[in-house]
Motif scaffolding. Sequence first.
Motif, PDB file in Angstrom:
ATOM      1  N   UNK A 142      -0.602  -6.649  -7.452  1.00 46.32           N
ATOM      2  CA  UNK A 142      -1.235  -7.945  -7.231  1.00 46.32           C
ATOM      3  C   UNK A 142      -1.643  -8.017  -5.770  1.00 46.32           C
ATOM      4  N   UNK A 143      -2.338  -9.081  -5.420  1.00 43.27           N
ATOM      5  CA  UNK A 143      -2.761  -9.247  -4.033  1.00 43.27           C
ATOM      6  C   UNK A 143      -1.796 -10.148  -3.262  1.00 43.27           C
ATOM      7  N   UNK A 144      -0.610 -10.362  -3.792  1.00 46.82           N
ATOM      8  CA  UNK A 144       0.366 -11.229  -3.129  1.00 46.82           C
ATOM      9  C   UNK A 144       0.762 -10.672  -1.764  1.00 46.82           C
ATOM     10  N   UNK A 145       0.917  -9.351  -1.655  1.00 48.33           N
ATOM     11  CA  UNK A 145       1.281  -8.747  -0.383  1.00 48.33           C
ATOM     12  C   UNK A 145       0.155  -8.901   0.636  1.00 48.33           C
ATOM     13  N   UNK A 146      -1.068  -8.702   0.205  1.00 51.61           N
ATOM     14  CA  UNK A 146      -2.211  -8.773   1.113  1.00 51.61           C
ATOM     15  C   UNK A 146      -2.358 -10.154   1.742  1.00 51.61           C
ATOM     16  N   UNK A 147      -1.957 -11.189   1.041  1.00 50.95           N
ATOM     17  CA  UNK A 147      -2.104 -12.551   1.551  1.00 50.95           C
ATOM     18  C   UNK A 147      -1.122 -12.869   2.673  1.00 50.95           C
ATOM     19  N   UNK A 148       0.039 -12.214   2.690  1.00 46.40           N
ATOM     20  CA  UNK A 148       1.059 -12.552   3.680  1.00 46.40           C
ATOM     21  C   UNK A 148       1.331 -11.436   4.674  1.00 46.40           C
ATOM     22  N   UNK A 149       0.753 -10.262   4.495  1.00 45.99           N
ATOM     23  CA  UNK A 149       1.065  -9.141   5.368  1.00 45.99           C
ATOM     24  C   UNK A 149       0.408  -9.347   6.727  1.00 45.99           C
ATOM     25  N   UNK A 150       1.138  -9.139   7.825  1.00 50.37           N
ATOM     26  CA  UNK A 150       0.614  -9.471   9.155  1.00 50.37           C
ATOM     27  C   UNK A 150      -0.379  -8.471   9.737  1.00 50.37           C
ATOM     28  N   UNK A 151      -0.546  -7.294   9.129  1.00 46.95           N
ATOM     29  CA  UNK A 151      -1.427  -6.278   9.695  1.00 46.95           C
ATOM     30  C   UNK A 151      -2.537  -5.908   8.715  1.00 46.95           C
ATOM     31  N   UNK A 152      -3.495  -5.166   9.223  1.00 50.69           N
ATOM     32  CA  UNK A 152      -4.641  -4.781   8.405  1.00 50.69           C
ATOM     33  C   UNK A 152      -4.429  -3.377   7.829  1.00 50.69           C
ATOM     34  N   UNK A 153      -3.398  -3.245   6.995  1.00 50.69           N
ATOM     35  CA  UNK A 153      -3.190  -2.004   6.247  1.00 50.69           C
ATOM     36  C   UNK A 153      -2.972  -2.381   4.787  1.00 50.69           C
ATOM     37  N   UNK A 154      -2.876  -1.400   3.930  1.00 54.04           N
ATOM     38  CA  UNK A 154      -2.688  -1.664   2.507  1.00 54.04           C
ATOM     39  C   UNK A 154      -1.201  -1.547   2.168  1.00 54.04           C
ATOM     40  N   UNK A 155      -0.493  -2.682   2.096  1.00 61.97           N
ATOM     41  CA  UNK A 155       0.963  -2.623   1.916  1.00 61.97           C
ATOM     42  C   UNK A 155       1.395  -2.080   0.556  1.00 61.97           C
ATOM     43  N   UNK A 156       0.699  -2.434  -0.517  1.00 57.89           N
ATOM     44  CA  UNK A 156       1.094  -1.959  -1.848  1.00 57.89           C
ATOM     45  C   UNK A 156       0.972  -0.437  -1.941  1.00 57.89           C
ATOM     46  N   UNK A 157      -0.107   0.101  -1.413  1.00 56.01           N
ATOM     47  CA  UNK A 157      -0.309   1.543  -1.466  1.00 56.01           C
ATOM     48  C   UNK A 157       0.721   2.277  -0.599  1.00 56.01           C
ATOM     49  N   UNK A 158       1.071   1.673   0.553  1.00 53.07           N
ATOM     50  CA  UNK A 158       2.080   2.279   1.412  1.00 53.07           C
ATOM     51  C   UNK A 158       3.445   2.279   0.730  1.00 53.07           C
ATOM     52  N   UNK A 159       3.771   1.202   0.042  1.00 52.77           N
ATOM     53  CA  UNK A 159       5.030   1.162  -0.695  1.00 52.77           C
ATOM     54  C   UNK A 159       5.066   2.223  -1.790  1.00 52.77           C
ATOM     55  N   UNK A 160       3.965   2.381  -2.510  1.00 51.38           N
ATOM     56  CA  UNK A 160       3.920   3.401  -3.563  1.00 51.38           C
ATOM     57  C   UNK A 160       4.062   4.796  -2.981  1.00 51.38           C
ATOM     58  N   UNK A 161       3.459   5.048  -1.827  1.00 48.52           N
ATOM     59  CA  UNK A 161       3.582   6.359  -1.190  1.00 48.52           C
ATOM     60  C   UNK A 161       5.021   6.611  -0.745  1.00 48.52           C
ATOM     61  N   UNK A 162       5.706   5.564  -0.282  1.00 48.56           N
ATOM     62  CA  UNK A 162       7.104   5.720   0.121  1.00 48.56           C
ATOM     63  C   UNK A 162       7.999   5.979  -1.090  1.00 48.56           C
ATOM     64  N   UNK A 163       7.727   5.311  -2.188  1.00 53.31           N
ATOM     65  CA  UNK A 163       8.528   5.512  -3.395  1.00 53.31           C
ATOM     66  C   UNK A 163       8.362   6.940  -3.919  1.00 53.31           C
ATOM     67  N   UNK A 164       7.136   7.458  -3.882  1.00 52.37           N
ATOM     68  CA  UNK A 164       6.884   8.808  -4.381  1.00 52.37           C
ATOM     69  C   UNK A 164       7.163   9.882  -3.337  1.00 52.37           C
ATOM     70  N   UNK A 165       7.523   9.475  -2.108  1.00 52.18           N
ATOM     71  CA  UNK A 165       7.843  10.388  -1.002  1.00 52.18           C
ATOM     72  C   UNK A 165       6.677  11.309  -0.645  1.00 52.18           C
ATOM     73  N   UNK A 166       5.465  10.757  -0.716  1.00 52.80           N
ATOM     74  CA  UNK A 166       4.252  11.495  -0.371  1.00 52.80           C
ATOM     75  C   UNK A 166       3.991  11.308   1.128  1.00 52.80           C
ATOM     76  N   UNK A 167       4.443  12.268   1.921  1.00 55.59           N
ATOM     77  CA  UNK A 167       4.400  12.144   3.377  1.00 55.59           C
ATOM     78  C   UNK A 167       2.968  12.076   3.894  1.00 55.59           C
ATOM     79  N   UNK A 168       2.084  12.892   3.359  1.00 60.04           N
ATOM     80  CA  UNK A 168       0.692  12.871   3.820  1.00 60.04           C
ATOM     81  C   UNK A 168       0.043  11.516   3.590  1.00 60.04           C
ATOM     82  N   UNK A 169       0.295  10.940   2.428  1.00 58.99           N
ATOM     83  CA  UNK A 169      -0.287   9.631   2.122  1.00 58.99           C
ATOM     84  C   UNK A 169       0.352   8.542   2.973  1.00 58.99           C
TER      85      UNK A 169
END
Length: 163
Positions: A94-121
Amino acid sequence: MKAVDKSVFGTDGTRFISGNILNGHKIDNECFIGYYDQQITVIREGGRRRVLGWMYPGLKLWSNSNTFLSKFITRKSYDVDTTLHGGRRVMMFSDAYDKVFPMDIMPMELLKACVTKDIDKMEALGIYEVTEEDFALCEVVCPSKTECQQIIHDGLTIIREQA
């Protein structure tokens, strides 16, 4: 470390948090606050389940979405406690994270990359520019009750181990 006198507050149904309510940690029986923490937060312990809670109108409950009627009624205070109001769910997109996140990055995608342990991403999405506390509001508004701060902490730990 400073000792906290619980007798001042009373211990019936109360949770003591070392730090603030968004990213502090629960104080154990030893009752010591963290070295870097400058405040103690006291909040009512939840855990009470309501009968037919999914039908409850939520006149005194805070909601970031239009889930409860309290969203449409202007209030100055809400009944806040530690209840999750439902069980844990899968991570929803959802876009719930984008509405409250203080920086201009993609928080949902970063969380998914951390969960999958994809260091490059993780590096491409800006893991070096964030800390766990940046995701505190994301954790509050998360519709799936995902522990975002812990996921980012684990991702940062993986990055540090690789260095």
